[in-house]
Structures are given as C-alpha cells and as structure tokens.
Write a protein that holds these residues in place. Structure first.
Motif, PDB file in Angstrom:
ATOM      1  N   UNK B  43      -9.836  75.766  46.660  1.00 31.22           N
ATOM      2  CA  UNK B  43      -9.159  76.335  45.490  1.00 31.22           C
ATOM      3  C   UNK B  43      -7.918  75.507  45.188  1.00 31.22           C
ATOM      4  N   UNK B  44      -8.083  74.386  44.470  1.00 31.36           N
ATOM      5  CA  UNK B  44      -6.945  73.497  44.236  1.00 31.36           C
ATOM      6  C   UNK B  44      -5.893  74.151  43.342  1.00 31.36           C
ATOM      7  N   UNK B  45      -4.637  73.780  43.555  1.00 34.26           N
ATOM      8  CA  UNK B  45      -3.570  74.240  42.677  1.00 34.26           C
ATOM      9  C   UNK B  45      -3.354  73.185  41.605  1.00 34.26           C
ATOM     10  N   UNK B  46      -2.427  73.457  40.717  1.00 36.28           N
ATOM     11  CA  UNK B  46      -2.147  72.495  39.646  1.00 36.28           C
ATOM     12  C   UNK B  46      -1.188  71.410  40.129  1.00 36.28           C
ATOM     13  N   UNK B  47      -0.713  71.537  41.355  1.00 38.79           N
ATOM     14  CA  UNK B  47       0.322  70.632  41.846  1.00 38.79           C
ATOM     15  C   UNK B  47      -0.160  69.873  43.082  1.00 38.79           C
ATOM     16  N   UNK B  48      -1.416  69.383  43.031  1.00 35.02           N
ATOM     17  CA  UNK B  48      -2.006  68.697  44.184  1.00 35.02           C
ATOM     18  C   UNK B  48      -1.311  67.359  44.425  1.00 35.02           C
ATOM     19  N   UNK B  49      -1.159  66.974  45.698  1.00 36.44           N
ATOM     20  CA  UNK B  49      -0.556  65.665  46.002  1.00 36.44           C
ATOM     21  C   UNK B  49      -1.392  64.529  45.399  1.00 36.44           C
ATOM     22  N   UNK B  50      -0.717  63.456  45.006  1.00 37.06           N
ATOM     23  CA  UNK B  50      -1.423  62.283  44.479  1.00 37.06           C
ATOM     24  C   UNK B  50      -2.145  61.551  45.598  1.00 37.06           C
ATOM     25  N   UNK B  51      -1.481  61.484  46.746  1.00 39.34           N
ATOM     26  CA  UNK B  51      -2.056  60.722  47.863  1.00 39.34           C
ATOM     27  C   UNK B  51      -2.811  61.687  48.774  1.00 39.34           C
ATOM     28  N   UNK B  52      -4.097  61.433  48.917  1.00 41.91           N
ATOM     29  CA  UNK B  52      -4.903  62.336  49.720  1.00 41.91           C
ATOM     30  C   UNK B  52      -5.742  61.523  50.710  1.00 41.91           C
ATOM     31  N   UNK B  53      -5.484  61.704  52.002  1.00 39.18           N
ATOM     32  CA  UNK B  53      -6.292  61.067  53.039  1.00 39.18           C
ATOM     33  C   UNK B  53      -7.419  62.023  53.418  1.00 39.18           C
ATOM     34  N   UNK B  54      -8.578  61.758  52.834  1.00 45.36           N
ATOM     35  CA  UNK B  54      -9.681  62.712  52.991  1.00 45.36           C
ATOM     36  C   UNK B  54     -10.501  62.346  54.233  1.00 45.36           C
ATOM     37  N   UNK B  55      -9.922  62.609  55.407  1.00 45.83           N
ATOM     38  CA  UNK B  55     -10.575  62.247  56.665  1.00 45.83           C
ATOM     39  C   UNK B  55     -10.562  63.431  57.622  1.00 45.83           C
ATOM     40  N   UNK B  56     -11.443  63.341  58.597  1.00 46.90           N
ATOM     41  CA  UNK B  56     -11.448  64.288  59.698  1.00 46.90           C
ATOM     42  C   UNK B  56     -10.262  63.958  60.621  1.00 46.90           C
ATOM     43  N   UNK B  57      -9.638  64.989  61.185  1.00 52.04           N
ATOM     44  CA  UNK B  57      -8.463  64.762  62.037  1.00 52.04           C
ATOM     45  C   UNK B  57      -8.832  64.092  63.359  1.00 52.04           C
ATOM     46  N   UNK B  58     -10.130  64.014  63.673  1.00 51.12           N
ATOM     47  CA  UNK B  58     -10.544  63.288  64.876  1.00 51.12           C
ATOM     48  C   UNK B  58     -10.507  61.785  64.661  1.00 51.12           C
ATOM     49  N   UNK B  59     -10.276  61.370  63.422  1.00 46.17           N
ATOM     50  CA  UNK B  59     -10.243  59.948  63.083  1.00 46.17           C
ATOM     51  C   UNK B  59      -8.831  59.405  63.341  1.00 46.17           C
ATOM     52  N   UNK B  60      -8.668  58.797  64.510  1.00 43.56           N
ATOM     53  CA  UNK B  60      -7.333  58.365  64.937  1.00 43.56           C
ATOM     54  C   UNK B  60      -6.767  57.310  63.998  1.00 43.56           C
ATOM     55  N   UNK B  61      -7.605  56.367  63.582  1.00 44.37           N
ATOM     56  CA  UNK B  61      -7.113  55.294  62.713  1.00 44.37           C
ATOM     57  C   UNK B  61      -6.639  55.845  61.376  1.00 44.37           C
ATOM     58  N   UNK B  62      -7.381  56.807  60.835  1.00 50.31           N
ATOM     59  CA  UNK B  62      -6.975  57.418  59.566  1.00 50.31           C
ATOM     60  C   UNK B  62      -5.635  58.138  59.721  1.00 50.31           C
ATOM     61  N   UNK B  63      -5.469  58.826  60.833  1.00 46.74           N
ATOM     62  CA  UNK B  63      -4.183  59.498  61.094  1.00 46.74           C
ATOM     63  C   UNK B  63      -3.048  58.480  61.177  1.00 46.74           C
TER      64      UNK B  63
END
Lengths: 325, 325
Positions: B43-63
């Motif tokens: 349920x997105x709001x109207x004020x979503x962040x521009x930068x979104x890292x769409x990864x699983x938290x198990x992904x160390x490199x993405x973190x």
C-alpha cells in the motif's frame, strides 16, 4: 524424574576439555554408561569412556548418531578464550547457535530425558550491579561468547514452554584444578601457577585487582552430576561457584606462599570484554541441588600446583612450553 | 549528537512493511533524505522514497551498497507472524542473527551515526511478572522471534562497549492503523476490523481475554523519529506503546460500536507462544525522548476502519480477500 545415574546412558559433548574430562570420570564413578563426543583430551584420565565420538560438533550427522539412545546429555562445550569471540561477534554467535541449536533439536527429536547445559556465570551477567550476583541479576554480556550462552539459555527456556523439554542450566564460575591446560587462553589459575613454578614473569591484565569466582573442578563436576538427577520445578538456572571473590593478585600471592618465593608481575593493559568483579551467589544451588563446594581455596591451589609440577616436572628458571617427555 | 533530521541521509531497512512505509513518510516530512531497502510496499503512500533498494536483506552486498554514505539506519524488519517462528526455532534464530548481525557489522564499518533498532515489546519480555512492563522487567520470550530480537539487542549493547557503536532500541507494542495489511499474520486490529466490515465471523484465539498494548502507527513513527535524534546517556532501550491494555474482546466491542451492528465471534484454541497480558510502561520514553502518544483509541480505530473501508470498498455480507480494482 531421574532418580539415579546408575545404568543411565550419558553423553558428554565436549568431553575432551578440562570440565568434560573430569565430568566423564565423575559420571563413571556414579555408575553411568558414559559416551564422549569431541576431540580427545590432552590430559587423559585413567577412567576414559570406551565409546568416543571423535568429531567436530559442527558435524550434525555425527551428533545425531552419538545422541541416539542417550538418556542424559551433558553440554560442556566451551571456548578457549571468551574475549577472542569479540573479534568477530556475528560469526561467534552464529557458530555457537548453529551447534547448540542442533544439539537442542536432536535432544527433542530423540526424547532425551534431560539436557544439562553448562553456561557461563563469568560472562552472561556482564558488569555486576551488585555482589554476589544471583540468578535474577540482569544479563548484559561484554563478550559474544556470553551473548551466545545467554541466547542458548533462552532457546532452552522457550523449548520447555513449547515441547516441555527438560533442561537445567548451570552458570558456572571459573573452574580450576589438575589437568587444566596452562597454555590455553582460559584458566588463569593454571597459567599463573605454571609460570610461577617456572620462575617466569606473570602477565597480568590491568592492575591485577579484577575479582573472579574460582571453583575447584571436583566441586564443579559434583554440581553437574547433581544437576543431572535433581528434581526441578520452576527454577532451572543455577549459579555454580565458590561464592568467594579472588583477585589475580590474590592468586599470585597464594602462589608465592606455596612456592615460598617471590613471583615477578608483568602488567599489561586491560582487555576489552572484561568485567571488574564477578562473584556468584550460589544459594539457590545450595538449597535446591543440595550441593556445596567442599575444597578450600589453598587446598585447591595446592593440588593444582602438585599436578602441574608432577606433569611438567620440577622445572626451575627455564622457559619451555612442552611437557617433559 | 544528532540535532535534526534535516538533510540527514536515512536508510529504512524493511521500508515495504507497515511500520517502514509510515516511517519513510515521517522522515521525508522531517526533511531527511530517505532511501528504502526491501520489498516494495503493498500500500504505497504518496511520499515514497526516490531511492529504493529492492533486495532481500540476506543479500549482504546489496546491504553494503545501500548503507554506503548513510547517516542514520532504521531497522524495522519484522515478521509476518512471531508464532510461526516457533515451527523451527534454530532456523528462525540463525536467519535473523545472520541478517541483523550483518547490518550491525556494516553500520560499524561504515561509521553510521546511529542505528535505530525496532525490537518487540510484545515478545521480548515473555510472561508478565507485573504490569505495566517497564524496561527492567525480565526477558523470557515465548517465541523464537522474541529470542532473536533479544539476542540482537544484546549484540548492540556489546558493540557499544567494544567499539562505541551508537544505537537505540525501541521495544514497540502492537502497531495498528491505515495501510496495515488485514491478510497477514500480524495486525489483529486490521484483521478484525476488516472481517467485521465484511460482516464475517471473527476468529479469536482462546476466549478473547488476551490483553495487548496497541499503538497507533502515527504515534509510533513519531517515536522512531524522536529516537533517531535523541541525546542519549546510559539508557538506550525504550518501551514504545500506549500504556493501556486492550483485550481482543475490547477490539470487537469497539468494532461493533463503530459499525453499529453485532459481530460474530468464532473462538479457536489458544496458540502457543502467546502471553496472557502485555502492557508497556513507557514512562522512560516520555521522560527521555519527550514523546507521548496522542491518538485516542477510538480515533485510531475509526481512522483504521475508514482506510479499510476506503481501500476495500464498502462491502457487506460477502467474502473476498482481494481489494476492489
């Protein structure tokens, strides 16, 4: 309820360590069938278990085989050096929880009667808010080793609620006595006596005022055996210590009295992950396990020194790290 | 010390969840540069962040990439259902500690100014020994989820001692409000209001007397934002709740008042891993974070129902699980 150890099939995980070795002896004396898991001891006793699973505790299949048909499991896996666990906190935790979680899962799956878990009275509490420390004291460990022990305690409590797992937690003080390796990270008493015997300078972290609770090994393994058959109701966590605090300086002074000579002190800067004072209030164990330490401090030190001298030889003024052949 | 969020680079880990979504909004309102990590919100709001890292938290490199250059990290990763964590205790623990341990290690390595950790006031304490529960209450969780949260808290305390890591722990009560998914395991308020709106029977675990502390989502995210800039001395752990206990029956009664009709109750047997009562004493947060909840219970419920009705449509007497297109 377990009334007696006679004929019970007991598995000691970590049987090659200082506590594990003495525990195997004590269990055999109590008439138990003892199996051992882990590396072979550096200082074997004359009463070693016949069945020895010589595997790493990360080997799940080996644990499964060792646990099959076991009545009581004794978890006495420790660490050479709690402060070393702080070099990589996450890894230390994950490794311990993986191993101990597996042991717990297997105890449940194989319907073990009781798991006796040796936790760490010296690290789970963290800085003392009062002395002596009873079991209700806050738990804020200053080492990853202590956090891991605490986490495993919480898993045990949880599994009691979820599947009625029978466990007992012993938060043990610093054990000392014969057959403690003077060359490992733990075991300050063995290390100091060994160095003093060699007439070498003794490394002391900080000013030597750090107070710890030292428990003689035979007193400790009697507590572990008592815990394995004790009738338990609500309380399943027990401090096991002498109840008396001794500073590093106290040990050095005692060593000087036993050796009848001065010992050189070499002061190093304080290590992280150390608390300034830790003394355990063991009245719960006295009352509910009917257990009391019996070996006086100077007798314990004297017997430890006698073993060190007997094993490493009556050496003077020389530096060697290996036993006399 | 962090004086204001204006211009601060904030990373919200778990931004797609109920708390995370509202937190992103609140941080943007406070003038922060907000980046998001995790799945996209349902349920997105109207004020979503521009930068979104769409990864699983198990992904160390993405973190690692997401954390680079971040000033303040907000850890709001939760669980769909704490009781589900009890199906495999060891795995639940290992997974959480691996992820959270990595986040902590990265915060230290990248010298983040503060980590705001959302813990669980509803699970870390376990059975209440007294009510309301303050931060000094014993911690004996009845779920692996709670044990894992507690373990991560202990890692944070340890890293403060070892490397002076700046953290704050919020032990939050049960949040509720608009945009909470009525179809997930958590969020009893959303689920009950949704079912009541549909005029369907409401599943109640046990007799409905279980008391919880419900905190309205806007009050909660204000607390999280306050925590991110608060000047801290000794105390770094804070309960965040309404301070008032409400039973499941209270929620159903309130729903009947709002809907002006009776609601059918369907009683199920009690779940494991549940405590009978949990109400948080939040006086420490009132005093030290200068934070107070402001939304009254009936106003919060009314706004939640309004959102559910607006999103899912004014449905009556029918059973559908998907939103109106």
């Amino acid at each position: 309820m377990i009334s007696s150890l006679a004929g019970k099939r007991c598995l000691v995980i970590g049987a090659g360590g200082f506590i594990g070795g003495h525990l195997c002896d004590e269990l055999a004396l109590a008439g138990a069938h003892v199996s051992a898991f882990g590396r072979r001891p550096r200082f074997p006793s004359s009463r070693m278990p016949d069945v020895w699973f010589e595997y790493d505790a990360r080997n799940v299949e080996a644990l499964r085989v060792a646990l099959a048909g076991t009545d009581i499991v004794f978890h006495v896996l420790g660490s050479a050096d709690p402060t070393a666990s702080n070099y990589n906190v996450s890894n230390a935790l994950l490794e311990t929880i993986a191993i101990d979680g597996t042991i717990i899962d297997l105890c449940i799956a194989q319907q073990v009667e009781r798991l006796v878990f040796v936790s760490s009275g010296g690290t789970v509490y963290g800085p003392a808010q009062y002395l002596p420390i009873d079991e209700r004291h806050p738990t804020n460990p200053l080492s990853a080793y202590g956090v891991a022990k605490l986490c495993v305690e919480k898993i045990l409590q949880l599994q009691k609620q979820l599947v009625d797992m029978d466990y007992i937690i012993l938060r043990v003080a610093n054990p000392y006595g014969p057959r403690q390796d003077p060359h490992r990270g733990q075991g300050v008493v063995a290390k100091l006596l060994y160095r003093a015997m060699l007439n070498e300078p003794i490394d002391i972290w900080g000013d030597g005022s750090a107070v710890r609770d030292y428990i003689y090994i035979s007193d400790l393994v009697r507590a572990i055996v008592a815990a394995s058959t004790a009738k338990l109701s609500l309380e399943r966590t027990f401090n096991i210590g002498s109840g008396t605090g001794r500073s590093v300086n106290d040990i050095v002074t005692a060593a000087e009295m036993l050796l009848v000579r001065r010992v050189q002190r070499h002061h190093l800067s304080q290590k992280s992950g150390m608390v300034s004072a830790n003394v355990l209030d063991c009245s719960r164990a006295h009352a509910m396990l009917d257990w009391h330490p019996t070996i006086a401090w100077h007798d314990g030190l004297s017997q430890t020194l006698a073993w060190i001298t007997g094993y490493y030889g009556p050496l003077e003024d020389r530096s060697r790290d290996e036993p006399v052949a």
